[in-house]
Design an enzyme around this catalytic site. Structure first.
Site, mmCIF file in Angstrom:
data_model
loop_
_atom_site.group_PDB
_atom_site.id
_atom_site.type_symbol
_atom_site.label_atom_id
_atom_site.label_comp_id
_atom_site.label_asym_id
_atom_site.label_seq_id
_atom_site.Cartn_x
_atom_site.Cartn_y
_atom_site.Cartn_z
ATOM 1 C CG PHE A 112 65.295 37.692 51.637
ATOM 2 C CD1 PHE A 112 67.250 38.720 50.886
ATOM 3 C CD2 PHE A 112 64.913 37.858 50.838
ATOM 4 C CE1 PHE A 112 67.032 38.191 49.286
ATOM 5 C CE2 PHE A 112 64.447 38.504 48.946
ATOM 6 C CZ PHE A 112 65.852 38.386 48.919
ATOM 7 C CD GLU A 113 65.362 39.596 58.422
ATOM 8 O OE1 GLU A 113 65.833 39.129 59.626
ATOM 9 O OE2 GLU A 113 65.111 41.164 57.929
#
Length: 257
Positions: A112-113
């Site tokens: 997700f980052e």
């Protein structure tokens, strides 16, 4: 008469540390919270010696816990100290070693980052690099790895950053968590910040003894807003964290000590 007077004077001057248990059956736990294991049980009227006091899970509005000479903790609600406050010294601030997140947690956060080898400005206007590392300045001079980052160094930097959130989740959470539930909280705090996590109702409910997966399923979806609007990326991340927390594992995480 003189010796009796001296004995009375000594008893007045001596620090009071022994108090009566007021509850019918009171559990003395391994730590200052209702989720810690029960080590022994006191009956009403038992005289216990308090060695120190500390804060913990609130029980009917009482957040002070008393450590007895048996090495376990009792809610101050059930001890007749004559005060709603501290009557003796605070317990030592021994820091529990935060567990390391499992690979499933690392993979979730990394996904997700996203990875960027060079310095960029994130949506909030902060200089960022690697897997969501917020830099101290525009050149990311705080990063100890060569820039542009290799992916291997990016993962090392991610591990460094995750350690801070592992420590803060360990410090603020009194619930019993397995590694997947713990990982969901680490990911959430990594995304939202330790300060926001610590003052959240999510942590309040967990520390109050509510079912962990029920709390996460109900509370995590509230954390999907940025700038007053729902972001689908945050919706997906919260759903992934809930799924991680619900995945069965025998690996324990908290309490860490």
């Amino acid at each position: 008469m003189k010796s009796v007077g001296i004995a009375i004077l000594a008893s007045v001057l001596a620090p009071a540390s022994a108090y009566l248990i007021t509850g019918d059956t009171v559990n003395c736990r391994a730590g200052p919270g209702t989720n810690y294991a029960v080590k022994r049980t006191y009956s009403k009227g038992t005289d216990v010696t308090i060695t120190c006091q500390t804060s913990g899970t609130s029980v009917q509005g009482h957040a002070i816990w008393d450590k007895t000479s048996h090495g376990c903790y009792v809610s101050d609600l059930y001890v007749e100290t004559g005060s709603a406050g501290y009557v003796t010294g605070r317990c030592g601030t021994t820091t529990c070693v935060a567990p390391k997140s499992n690979q499933a947690t690392v993979d979730l956060i990394a996904e997700f980052e996203g990875f960027e080898p060079n310095v960029y400005t994130d949506a909030a206007g902060y200089p960022t690099i690697g897997y969501g590392h917020l830099c101290n300045d525009a050149t990311c001079s705080d990063v100890k790895y060569s820039i542009p980052l290799s992916q291997a160094d990016g993962m090392r930097l991610l591990a460094d950053d995750m350690a801070r959130f592992e420590r803060c989740i360990t410090a603020m959470t009194h619930a019993t968590l397995n590694l997947n539930q713990y990982g969901a909280l680490v990911s959430w705090s990594f995304n939202m910040g330790c300060g926001a996590a610590e003052t959240s109702t999510l942590i309040e409910w967990l520390n109050g003894g509510e079912d962990v997966n029920t709390v996460l399923a109900e509370e995590l979806p509230r954390w999907v807003y940025a700038g007053g609007r729902v972001l689908q990326g945050l919706v997906r991340r919260r759903n992934a964290e809930i799924a991680l927390a619900g995945a069965a594992t025998d690996d324990g995480a908290l309490p860490a000590c």
